[in-house]
Design a protein around this motif. Structure first.
Motif, PDB file in Angstrom:
ATOM      1  N   ASP A   1       5.046  25.599  -2.003  1.00 19.98           N
ATOM      2  CA  ASP A   1       5.309  26.370  -3.388  1.00 19.98           C
ATOM      3  C   ASP A   1       5.953  25.757  -4.387  1.00 19.98           C
ATOM      4  OD1 ASP A   1       5.774  28.492  -0.683  1.00 19.98           O
ATOM      5  OD2 ASP A   1       4.020  29.126  -2.056  1.00 19.98           O
ATOM      6  N   TYR A   2       6.935  24.729  -3.916  1.00 19.46           N
ATOM      7  CA  TYR A   2       7.716  24.321  -5.276  1.00 19.46           C
ATOM      8  C   TYR A   2       7.602  22.685  -5.018  1.00 19.46           C
ATOM      9  CZ  TYR A   2       9.793  28.966  -4.994  1.00 19.46           C
ATOM     10  OH  TYR A   2      10.018  30.411  -4.869  1.00 19.46           O
ATOM     11  N   TRP A   3       7.519  22.289  -6.369  1.00 20.97           N
ATOM     12  CA  TRP A   3       7.361  20.599  -6.242  1.00 20.97           C
ATOM     13  C   TRP A   3       8.346  20.106  -7.177  1.00 20.97           C
ATOM     14  CZ3 TRP A   3       3.585  17.936  -3.391  1.00 20.97           C
ATOM     15  CH2 TRP A   3       2.778  18.679  -2.745  1.00 20.97           C
ATOM     16  N   GLY A   4       8.970  18.797  -6.745  1.00 14.89           N
ATOM     17  CA  GLY A   4       9.667  17.736  -7.565  1.00 14.89           C
ATOM     18  C   GLY A   4       8.785  16.981  -8.701  1.00 14.89           C
ATOM     19  N   GLN A   5       9.379  16.407  -9.378  1.00 12.70           N
ATOM     20  CA  GLN A   5       8.866  15.612 -10.384  1.00 12.70           C
ATOM     21  C   GLN A   5       8.206  14.228 -10.078  1.00 12.70           C
ATOM     22  OE1 GLN A   5      11.813  15.383  -9.762  1.00 12.70           O
ATOM     23  NE2 GLN A   5      12.603  13.332 -10.466  1.00 12.70           N
ATOM     24  N   GLY A   6       8.637  14.004  -8.807  1.00 18.37           N
ATOM     25  CA  GLY A   6       8.208  12.663  -8.384  1.00 18.37           C
ATOM     26  C   GLY A   6       9.262  11.598  -8.747  1.00 18.37           C
ATOM     27  N   THR A   7       9.198  10.556  -7.837  1.00 14.89           N
ATOM     28  CA  THR A   7       9.821   9.369  -8.168  1.00 14.89           C
ATOM     29  C   THR A   7       8.845   8.067  -7.581  1.00 14.89           C
ATOM     30  OG1 THR A   7      11.922   8.188  -7.493  1.00 14.89           O
ATOM     31  CG2 THR A   7      10.800   9.359  -5.531  1.00 14.89           C
ATOM     32  N   GLN A   8       8.976   7.002  -8.636  1.00 11.70           N
ATOM     33  CA  GLN A   8       8.202   5.944  -8.417  1.00 11.70           C
ATOM     34  C   GLN A   8       8.628   4.921  -7.499  1.00 11.70           C
ATOM     35  OE1 GLN A   8       4.995   5.157 -10.058  1.00 11.70           O
ATOM     36  NE2 GLN A   8       4.615   3.480  -8.395  1.00 11.70           N
TER      37      GLN A   8
ATOM     38  N   GLU B   1       0.748  -1.109  -0.101  1.00 15.31           N
ATOM     39  CA  GLU B   1      -0.038  -0.019   0.011  1.00 15.31           C
ATOM     40  C   GLU B   1       0.810   1.334   0.043  1.00 15.31           C
ATOM     41  OE1 GLU B   1      -0.306  -2.545   2.316  1.00 15.31           O
ATOM     42  OE2 GLU B   1      -0.827  -2.034   4.053  1.00 15.31           O
ATOM     43  N   ASP B   2       2.111   1.087   0.008  1.00 15.30           N
ATOM     44  CA  ASP B   2       3.173   2.308  -0.052  1.00 15.30           C
ATOM     45  C   ASP B   2       3.320   2.564  -1.152  1.00 15.30           C
ATOM     46  OD1 ASP B   2       4.872   1.007   2.800  1.00 15.30           O
ATOM     47  OD2 ASP B   2       3.420   2.744   2.937  1.00 15.30           O
ATOM     48  N   THR B   3       2.826   1.794  -2.367  1.00 13.73           N
ATOM     49  CA  THR B   3       3.170   1.965  -3.650  1.00 13.73           C
ATOM     50  C   THR B   3       2.430   3.233  -4.292  1.00 13.73           C
ATOM     51  OG1 THR B   3       3.448  -0.284  -4.121  1.00 13.73           O
ATOM     52  CG2 THR B   3       2.729   1.150  -5.990  1.00 13.73           C
ATOM     53  N   ALA B   4       3.306   3.937  -4.864  1.00 13.48           N
ATOM     54  CA  ALA B   4       2.760   5.567  -5.253  1.00 13.48           C
ATOM     55  C   ALA B   4       4.047   6.112  -5.817  1.00 13.48           C
ATOM     56  CB  ALA B   4       2.328   6.167  -4.163  1.00 13.48           C
ATOM     57  N   VAL B   5       3.584   7.277  -6.426  1.00  9.04           N
ATOM     58  CA  VAL B   5       4.796   8.559  -6.915  1.00  9.04           C
ATOM     59  C   VAL B   5       4.828   9.281  -5.762  1.00  9.04           C
ATOM     60  CG1 VAL B   5       5.297  10.031  -8.394  1.00  9.04           C
ATOM     61  CG2 VAL B   5       4.111   8.210  -9.260  1.00  9.04           C
ATOM     62  N   TYR B   6       6.310   9.390  -5.305  1.00  8.68           N
ATOM     63  CA  TYR B   6       6.563  10.200  -4.232  1.00  8.68           C
ATOM     64  C   TYR B   6       6.938  11.529  -4.614  1.00  8.68           C
ATOM     65  CZ  TYR B   6       5.683   6.248  -1.005  1.00  8.68           C
ATOM     66  OH  TYR B   6       4.996   5.149  -0.132  1.00  8.68           O
ATOM     67  N   TYR B   7       6.485  12.731  -4.188  1.00  6.72           N
ATOM     68  CA  TYR B   7       7.005  13.996  -4.296  1.00  6.72           C
ATOM     69  C   TYR B   7       7.478  14.801  -3.220  1.00  6.72           C
ATOM     70  CZ  TYR B   7       3.856  13.089  -8.464  1.00  6.72           C
ATOM     71  OH  TYR B   7       3.012  12.578  -9.553  1.00  6.72           O
ATOM     72  N   CYS B   8       8.703  15.478  -3.292  1.00  4.77           N
ATOM     73  CA  CYS B   8       8.978  16.411  -2.485  1.00  4.77           C
ATOM     74  C   CYS B   8       8.685  17.679  -2.650  1.00  4.77           C
ATOM     75  CB  CYS B   8      10.565  16.304  -2.381  1.00  4.77           C
ATOM     76  SG  CYS B   8      11.417  16.651  -3.736  1.00  4.77           S
ATOM     77  N   ALA B   9       8.542  18.557  -1.742  1.00  2.00           N
ATOM     78  CA  ALA B   9       7.868  20.128  -1.903  1.00  2.00           C
ATOM     79  C   ALA B   9       8.591  20.773  -0.846  1.00  2.00           C
ATOM     80  CB  ALA B   9       6.387  19.827  -1.708  1.00  2.00           C
TER      81      ALA B   9
END
Length: 126
Positions: free
Chosen positions: A114-121, A88-96
């Motif tokens: 205000d700012y977001w990264g592109q995400g990592t799967q 259930e932790d499967t997701a795209v993870y984003y930093c901000a």
């Protein structure tokens, strides 16, 4: 300010991953940071937040006791250590990052950032 998330991948249940978020910009060390994730068909959800100095951090109940958030301001990088991973932790993870200088708080809602990264799967197999 640009954010670059990395460290995602495929791991078996019970395994570990460490996500990194490298941030460009001179004022990174003064910003609160956060991690969020979004699974297919679901809303983006808060995972963890940390204040500008790293002295205060918080993770969501769903990951408490398994995930830890930290930062290294000298390296302009924030980390999410993920242990005992579950499917259930499967997701795209984003930093901000929140554009709030020397902010001693952490934030658990995406509207504050205000700012977001592109995400990592991150994919956890059962």
């Amino acid at each position: 300010v640009q954010l670059q998330a990395s460290g995602g991948g495929l791991v078996q249940a019970g395994g570990s991953l460490r996500l990194s978020c490298a941030v460009s910009g001179r004022t990174f060390s003064t910003y609160p940071m956060g991690w969020f994730r979004q699974a297919p068909g679901k809303e983006r959800e808060f995972v963890g937040g940390i204040n500008w100095s790293g002295t205060r951090s918080y993770v969501a109940d769903a990951v408490k006791g398994r995930f830890t958030m930290s930062r290294d301001n000298a390296k302009k990088t924030v980390y999410l250590q993920m242990n005992s991973l579950k499917p259930e932790d499967t997701a795209v993870y984003y930093c901000a990052a929140k554009d709030s200088l020397y902010d001693g708080s952490y934030y658990d809602t995406d509207k504050y950032y205000d700012y977001w990264g592109q995400g990592t799967q991150v994919t956890v197999s059962s």
